[in-house]
Scaffold this motif. Sequence first.
Motif, PDB file in Angstrom:
ATOM      1  N   ARG A  34       0.823  -1.216   0.000  1.00  0.00           N
ATOM      2  CA  ARG A  34       0.000   0.000   0.000  1.00  0.00           C
ATOM      3  C   ARG A  34       0.854   1.262   0.000  1.00  0.00           C
ATOM      4  O   ARG A  34       0.358   2.352   0.285  1.00  0.00           O
ATOM      5  CB  ARG A  34      -0.917  -0.003   1.229  1.00  0.00           C
ATOM      6  N   LEU A  35       2.111   1.144  -0.324  1.00  0.00           N
ATOM      7  CA  LEU A  35       3.028   2.285  -0.276  1.00  0.00           C
ATOM      8  C   LEU A  35       2.644   3.404  -1.235  1.00  0.00           C
ATOM      9  O   LEU A  35       2.961   4.569  -0.987  1.00  0.00           O
ATOM     10  CB  LEU A  35       4.450   1.829  -0.625  1.00  0.00           C
ATOM     11  N   PHE A  36       1.978   3.052  -2.345  1.00  0.00           N
ATOM     12  CA  PHE A  36       1.809   4.008  -3.428  1.00  0.00           C
ATOM     13  C   PHE A  36       0.346   4.377  -3.617  1.00  0.00           C
ATOM     14  O   PHE A  36      -0.541   3.527  -3.559  1.00  0.00           O
ATOM     15  CB  PHE A  36       2.390   3.430  -4.722  1.00  0.00           C
ATOM     16  N   ASP A  37       0.115   5.670  -3.878  1.00  0.00           N
ATOM     17  CA  ASP A  37      -1.241   6.160  -4.117  1.00  0.00           C
ATOM     18  C   ASP A  37      -1.697   5.882  -5.544  1.00  0.00           C
ATOM     19  O   ASP A  37      -2.893   5.916  -5.828  1.00  0.00           O
ATOM     20  CB  ASP A  37      -1.299   7.661  -3.834  1.00  0.00           C
ATOM     21  N   GLY A  38      -0.768   5.619  -6.422  1.00  0.00           N
ATOM     22  CA  GLY A  38      -1.099   5.295  -7.795  1.00  0.00           C
ATOM     23  C   GLY A  38       0.136   4.792  -8.513  1.00  0.00           C
ATOM     24  O   GLY A  38       1.270   5.038  -8.062  1.00  0.00           O
ATOM     25  N   VAL A  39      -0.075   4.065  -9.610  1.00  0.00           N
ATOM     26  CA  VAL A  39       1.047   3.579 -10.405  1.00  0.00           C
ATOM     27  C   VAL A  39       0.784   3.831 -11.882  1.00  0.00           C
ATOM     28  O   VAL A  39      -0.368   3.838 -12.333  1.00  0.00           O
ATOM     29  CB  VAL A  39       1.330   2.075 -10.175  1.00  0.00           C
ATOM     30  N   ALA A  40       1.864   4.034 -12.615  1.00  0.00           N
ATOM     31  CA  ALA A  40       1.811   4.177 -14.070  1.00  0.00           C
ATOM     32  C   ALA A  40       2.625   3.044 -14.674  1.00  0.00           C
ATOM     33  O   ALA A  40       3.855   3.046 -14.582  1.00  0.00           O
ATOM     34  CB  ALA A  40       2.362   5.530 -14.506  1.00  0.00           C
ATOM     35  N   ALA A  41       1.938   2.083 -15.258  1.00  0.00           N
ATOM     36  CA  ALA A  41       2.587   0.931 -15.897  1.00  0.00           C
ATOM     37  C   ALA A  41       2.587   1.188 -17.400  1.00  0.00           C
ATOM     38  O   ALA A  41       1.587   0.948 -18.079  1.00  0.00           O
ATOM     39  CB  ALA A  41       1.855  -0.356 -15.553  1.00  0.00           C
ATOM     40  N   VAL A  42       3.692   1.694 -17.905  1.00  0.00           N
ATOM     41  CA  VAL A  42       3.783   2.165 -19.291  1.00  0.00           C
ATOM     42  C   VAL A  42       4.495   1.107 -20.128  1.00  0.00           C
ATOM     43  O   VAL A  42       5.619   0.707 -19.813  1.00  0.00           O
ATOM     44  CB  VAL A  42       4.535   3.514 -19.348  1.00  0.00           C
ATOM     45  N   SER A  43       3.818   0.638 -21.172  1.00  0.00           N
ATOM     46  CA  SER A  43       4.311  -0.483 -21.970  1.00  0.00           C
ATOM     47  C   SER A  43       4.830  -1.605 -21.062  1.00  0.00           C
ATOM     48  O   SER A  43       5.946  -2.113 -21.252  1.00  0.00           O
ATOM     49  CB  SER A  43       5.407  -0.036 -22.947  1.00  0.00           C
ATOM     50  N   PRO A  44       4.041  -2.003 -20.065  1.00  0.00           N
ATOM     51  CA  PRO A  44       4.538  -2.964 -19.075  1.00  0.00           C
ATOM     52  C   PRO A  44       4.712  -4.352 -19.680  1.00  0.00           C
ATOM     53  O   PRO A  44       3.972  -4.755 -20.579  1.00  0.00           O
ATOM     54  CB  PRO A  44       3.436  -2.960 -18.008  1.00  0.00           C
ATOM     55  N   SER A  45       5.666  -5.087 -19.164  1.00  0.00           N
ATOM     56  CA  SER A  45       5.986  -6.425 -19.682  1.00  0.00           C
ATOM     57  C   SER A  45       5.008  -7.465 -19.120  1.00  0.00           C
ATOM     58  O   SER A  45       5.411  -8.442 -18.480  1.00  0.00           O
ATOM     59  CB  SER A  45       7.424  -6.790 -19.318  1.00  0.00           C
ATOM     60  N   VAL A  46       3.721  -7.269 -19.401  1.00  0.00           N
ATOM     61  CA  VAL A  46       2.718  -8.204 -18.890  1.00  0.00           C
ATOM     62  C   VAL A  46       2.715  -9.518 -19.672  1.00  0.00           C
ATOM     63  O   VAL A  46       1.912 -10.410 -19.376  1.00  0.00           O
ATOM     64  CB  VAL A  46       1.306  -7.570 -18.873  1.00  0.00           C
ATOM     65  N   TRP A  47       3.614  -9.642 -20.639  1.00  0.00           N
ATOM     66  CA  TRP A  47       3.853 -10.938 -21.280  1.00  0.00           C
ATOM     67  C   TRP A  47       4.657 -11.851 -20.360  1.00  0.00           C
ATOM     68  O   TRP A  47       4.809 -13.046 -20.652  1.00  0.00           O
ATOM     69  CB  TRP A  47       4.635 -10.743 -22.589  1.00  0.00           C
ATOM     70  N   PHE A  48       5.163 -11.318 -19.249  1.00  0.00           N
ATOM     71  CA  PHE A  48       6.063 -12.063 -18.375  1.00  0.00           C
ATOM     72  C   PHE A  48       5.420 -13.383 -17.954  1.00  0.00           C
ATOM     73  O   PHE A  48       4.256 -13.410 -17.543  1.00  0.00           O
ATOM     74  CB  PHE A  48       6.388 -11.224 -17.134  1.00  0.00           C
ATOM     75  N   PRO A  49       6.150 -14.502 -18.042  1.00  0.00           N
ATOM     76  CA  PRO A  49       5.574 -15.813 -17.726  1.00  0.00           C
ATOM     77  C   PRO A  49       4.963 -15.850 -16.323  1.00  0.00           C
ATOM     78  O   PRO A  49       5.599 -15.476 -15.341  1.00  0.00           O
ATOM     79  CB  PRO A  49       6.797 -16.754 -17.809  1.00  0.00           C
ATOM     80  N   GLY A  50       3.694 -16.246 -16.275  1.00  0.00           N
ATOM     81  CA  GLY A  50       2.994 -16.367 -15.002  1.00  0.00           C
ATOM     82  C   GLY A  50       2.270 -15.125 -14.545  1.00  0.00           C
ATOM     83  O   GLY A  50       1.575 -15.161 -13.518  1.00  0.00           O
ATOM     84  N   TRP A  51       2.392 -14.012 -15.296  1.00  0.00           N
ATOM     85  CA  TRP A  51       1.784 -12.775 -14.822  1.00  0.00           C
ATOM     86  C   TRP A  51       0.257 -12.843 -14.757  1.00  0.00           C
ATOM     87  O   TRP A  51      -0.354 -12.408 -13.777  1.00  0.00           O
ATOM     88  CB  TRP A  51       2.199 -11.579 -15.688  1.00  0.00           C
ATOM     89  N   ARG A  52      -0.382 -13.358 -15.772  1.00  0.00           N
ATOM     90  CA  ARG A  52      -1.852 -13.362 -15.779  1.00  0.00           C
ATOM     91  C   ARG A  52      -2.405 -14.130 -14.587  1.00  0.00           C
ATOM     92  O   ARG A  52      -3.339 -13.676 -13.921  1.00  0.00           O
ATOM     93  CB  ARG A  52      -2.372 -13.952 -17.092  1.00  0.00           C
ATOM     94  N   ALA A  53      -1.837 -15.283 -14.298  1.00  0.00           N
ATOM     95  CA  ALA A  53      -2.306 -16.070 -13.162  1.00  0.00           C
ATOM     96  C   ALA A  53      -2.078 -15.326 -11.857  1.00  0.00           C
ATOM     97  O   ALA A  53      -2.930 -15.350 -10.948  1.00  0.00           O
ATOM     98  CB  ALA A  53      -1.611 -17.427 -13.131  1.00  0.00           C
ATOM     99  N   TYR A  54      -0.945 -14.654 -11.749  1.00  0.00           N
ATOM    100  CA  TYR A  54      -0.637 -13.876 -10.545  1.00  0.00           C
ATOM    101  C   TYR A  54      -1.689 -12.789 -10.328  1.00  0.00           C
ATOM    102  O   TYR A  54      -2.249 -12.642  -9.225  1.00  0.00           O
ATOM    103  CB  TYR A  54       0.750 -13.254 -10.684  1.00  0.00           C
ATOM    104  N   ALA A  55      -1.961 -11.984 -11.360  1.00  0.00           N
ATOM    105  CA  ALA A  55      -2.889 -10.864 -11.225  1.00  0.00           C
ATOM    106  C   ALA A  55      -4.315 -11.338 -10.962  1.00  0.00           C
ATOM    107  O   ALA A  55      -5.070 -10.702 -10.208  1.00  0.00           O
ATOM    108  CB  ALA A  55      -2.834  -9.993 -12.479  1.00  0.00           C
ATOM    109  N   GLN A  56      -4.693 -12.442 -11.575  1.00  0.00           N
ATOM    110  CA  GLN A  56      -6.051 -12.950 -11.389  1.00  0.00           C
ATOM    111  C   GLN A  56      -6.309 -13.414  -9.963  1.00  0.00           C
ATOM    112  O   GLN A  56      -7.454 -13.428  -9.503  1.00  0.00           O
ATOM    113  CB  GLN A  56      -6.306 -14.104 -12.361  1.00  0.00           C
ATOM    114  N   ALA A  57      -5.267 -13.765  -9.245  1.00  0.00           N
ATOM    115  CA  ALA A  57      -5.419 -14.321  -7.895  1.00  0.00           C
ATOM    116  C   ALA A  57      -5.315 -13.253  -6.805  1.00  0.00           C
ATOM    117  O   ALA A  57      -5.394 -13.611  -5.619  1.00  0.00           O
ATOM    118  CB  ALA A  57      -4.357 -15.391  -7.660  1.00  0.00           C
ATOM    119  N   ARG A  58      -5.182 -11.976  -7.177  1.00  0.00           N
ATOM    120  CA  ARG A  58      -4.942 -10.941  -6.176  1.00  0.00           C
ATOM    121  C   ARG A  58      -5.793  -9.701  -6.405  1.00  0.00           C
ATOM    122  O   ARG A  58      -6.378  -9.531  -7.463  1.00  0.00           O
ATOM    123  CB  ARG A  58      -3.454 -10.546  -6.193  1.00  0.00           C
ATOM    124  N   HIS A  59      -5.820  -8.856  -5.392  1.00  0.00           N
ATOM    125  CA  HIS A  59      -6.486  -7.553  -5.480  1.00  0.00           C
ATOM    126  C   HIS A  59      -5.426  -6.453  -5.430  1.00  0.00           C
ATOM    127  O   HIS A  59      -4.464  -6.537  -4.664  1.00  0.00           O
ATOM    128  CB  HIS A  59      -7.488  -7.369  -4.336  1.00  0.00           C
TER     129      HIS A  59
END
Length: 233
Positions: free
Chosen positions: A127-152
């Motif tokens: 919770r350190l950050f009030d906002g984030v800017a993910a610009v051209s983020p490497s969301v192709w990274f192996p395992g990322w989709r599963a990680y994000a789907q399991a969290r808030h």
Amino acid sequence: MKSIIRTDSLQLTLFGDPKAQSLLLQPMDARELEGAEQIAALIRQGTDRPFALAAIEIADWNGALSPWPAPPVFGKQSFAGEAQKTLDALQQALPAVEHAVPNAARRYLGGYSLAGLFALWAAYETRLFDGVAAVSPSVWFPGWRAYAQARHIQTRRVYLSLGDREARTKNPVMAAVGENLRRQDALLAADPGCLAHTLVWNPGNHFQDSERRTAAGFVWLLEGETDAASASA
């Protein structure tokens, strides 16, 4: 203002207004550091809100910003998965940074490419950050989709952007970046912890206008401060 802050693990270069209430943090490699003042200038062109930009020097890009180990996707260099060490080092450096920017009441983390993925990952981890800017983020990274789907998400505001030609690559792993970012945007839309988010498509491939794209992400975060304050009141 331009000053350098050194800790045991990190070196940060500060640009901008030392009296600002908004602190922008961006991991940068050596090439990006050369353009840090340009990013600060582009942000100033986009908003009249005062800010300080802390450029975080990253020597081992693939190692320091990857959330977990992964084999090489391009070239021969693998990913060491040391993002947690980098996040811990950044947290330890924040008191020194905020001593130099004593009025800072808001922290925004942003980055380009793998640093964009790091910013997005950090938003799930802390919770350190009030906002984030993910610009051209490497969301192709192996395992990322599963990680994000399991969290808030644990930050209130998220800026996403991608070049409209970035998914046009012969690399089958990296070609998933467009689909994965659309999925990321949908996850944020359904996440009650995310009060505001946007997905911006920029013209061009991954290597075009990185400074301008990054500045646009920070401008979006800064310009939304009034709405964010009203929503949390």
